[in-house]
Structures are given as structure tokens and as C-alpha cells.
Scaffold this motif. Structure first.
Motif: not given
Length: 262
Positions: A159-168, A188-207
Motif C-alpha cells: 500500500r505504501i513504501a517507506i524509505e528512511i534516511k538519517t539526517t546526515n 513498485l508501479n510498473a504494470f501494477n494493475t492492483n494499486h499505485t503505491p506511493p513512496v514516503l521518503l523521510s529523515n524522521l526529523a524535518k524532511t
């Protein structure tokens, strides 16, 4: 003859998300194949968590990176458990797939990417050719749309992919982190007939960004859009909203042809 009219398929690159920072030329071939810009379209403004959620304790997410000096990847892994606890507290089906656990051959996606048909300059008959690339890899955490029930996690469940990075880590390679998230979105989306999942990219701080697939203005191609969010909670809410929309990715990485064309 039939042989003369059948399109040829020319194999190209195999690309993983980590390629985004190591070999930008190779990863650029994927964007070129699907007609995407190397940088996503950034939307104006900042998405904030809706007012009705702001005072709910289950939507409150407090996280601070440890101050001790750790290897960047080791430090990043310290965030997985708190994030999973938060997601599961919202009754979301969340899993750690950073090492490929419960994934088929340790890959969350292994997707063929086709370019539009082009005339083959080496063939006097003007035979049509495809270039086929492959994007394979995984992300850090996923939110699933249904339980795997003890089985393996399939791409269609994401449903959602979550990519976490440190602030540095994010600061050292902003373009590399963004490119990695975009390649995950493509895979994740190529020829995906079921869903169009987004990707959440975060450093869990300010970005915090949410990347998602959308139609271009002409309606016959795709673009990757990027939404800046005020907090991780806001980014999660926005990603969930996007994941609830109708799937548009069934033809993604395949050239779209208007109905009136021959």
C-alpha cells in the motif's frame, strides 16, 4: 512475413535503488525508457496533518535520533522499531523488508521496464524494437493492504513504501536519496494493475516527502510528483490518502496510445 513484423526486444540494464547514487547514467536509462524527468515535479505548499487528527494521541509521532556515534546504516536501523510501533498503533499492517525478510528471493519488486517502440536503424525493414530494462530491490518498511497470513509479501500487497534516511545520510546525498525513492516508485508501479503505491521518503526529523505517480497534463504519459509534508505523521496521512485512490499504473512503463490511433 510474421518474423519481419514482430517487434524485437533488446535487453538493457538491471538497476537497483542503490544504483541511483553510484551510477546515475545507468539509472537515467530507466527514467528515459518510461519518459520521466530525472527530478520529480514538486507541488506548491506544505501538507499538514488535518486538524481533526492533530490532537489524537495515536497520530502523534515523537522520534529523536540517538546522539551516539554509529555507522549511518546501523543508526538508520534503530528507527525501524519505533516507526513500526507507531504504524501498528494506527492499526496498519506494517513490515520491515529492509533485508528482504518474507519477500520472494529477498526482493520486494523485480519489474521489467519497457521503452516505447522505436524503429531499428540497423534493420532495413524498419522493424520495431523495445528496450527492456529491469528494476529490482526493496525499501525499508512497507504498509500492506492485506495480511500476508504467514506467507510472502508480494508487490501487489504493498500500500505504501517507506524509505528512511538519517539526517546526515539525507544531507550528504539529497539527489541520491530522491533518485533511490523514485526508482522504488517505478519498480513498485510498473504494470501494477492492483494499486499505485506511493513512496514516503523521510529523515524522521524535518524532511518528509511523498512521491507518487500521476498522469501528465496530456493524459497520455506519466509524471512523478513530490509533496513536501510538515511532519512524518502528515506524510503518512497524505500517503494513505493517495493509496486509497484508484490505480492508474496498469499501463505504466508501456507506451500509451490514444484510442483513435491505428
Amino acid at each position: 512475413t510474421i518474423k519481419e513484423t514482430l517487434p524485437s526486444v533488446l535487453s538493457g540494464h538491471v538497476v537497483t535503488p542503490s544504483t541511483a547514487s553510484r551510477d546515475r547514467q545507468r539509472s537515467a536509462s530507466i527514467f528515459d525508457a518510461v519518459g520521466l524527468a530525472l527530478k520529480p515535479t514538486e507541488l506548491d505548499g506544505e501538507y499538514v496533518l488535518p486538524v481533526e487528527h492533530q490532537n489524537r494521541t495515536d497520530w502523534k509521532f515523537d522520534f529523536k535520533w540517538p546522539v551516539q556515534s554509529l555507522d549511518d546504516k546501523v543508526l538508520e536501523r534503530t528507527s525501524y522499531a519505533p516507526v513500526l510501533k507507531y504504524l501498528r498503533g494506527l492499526d496498519l499492517l506494517a513490515e520491515d523488508v529492509s533485508e528482504g525478510a518474507n519477500c520472494v528471493e529477498r526482493l520486494l519488486y523485480n519489474s521489467d521496464i519497457y521503452s516505447p517502440r522505436k524503429e531499428n536503424p540497423n534493420d532495413v525493414r524498419g522493424q520495431k524494437v523495445y528496450h527492456r530494462h529491469r528494476v529490482q530491490g526493496r525499501t525499508d518498511l512497507v504498509v500492506l493492504n492485506k495480511s500476508r497470513q504467514g506467507g510472502e509479501i508480494l508487490r501487489s500487497m504493498v500500500r505504501i513504501a517507506i524509505e528512511i534516511k538519517t539526517t546526515n545520510g539525507y544531507k550528504q546525498s539529497v539527489d541520491g536519496c530522491m533518485g533511490e525513492a523514485q526508482l522504488q516508485l517505478i519498480g513498485l508501479n510498473a504494470f501494477n494493475t492492483n494499486h499505485t503505491p506511493p513512496v514516503l521518503l523521510s529523515n524522521l526529523a524535518k524532511t518528509h516527502f511523498v512521491l507518487y505517480l500521476d498522469y501528465s497534463d496530456d493524459g497520455w504519459s506519466y509524471v512523478i510528483k513530490k509533496r513536501l509534508c510538515a511532519t512524518f505523521s502528515a506524510a503518512l496521512h497524505f500517503a494513505l490518502e493517495k493509496s486509497n485512490e484508484d490505480s492508474i499504473s496498469a499501463n505504466f512503463s508501456r507506451p500509451m496510445t490514444p484510442e483513435s490511433s491505428d
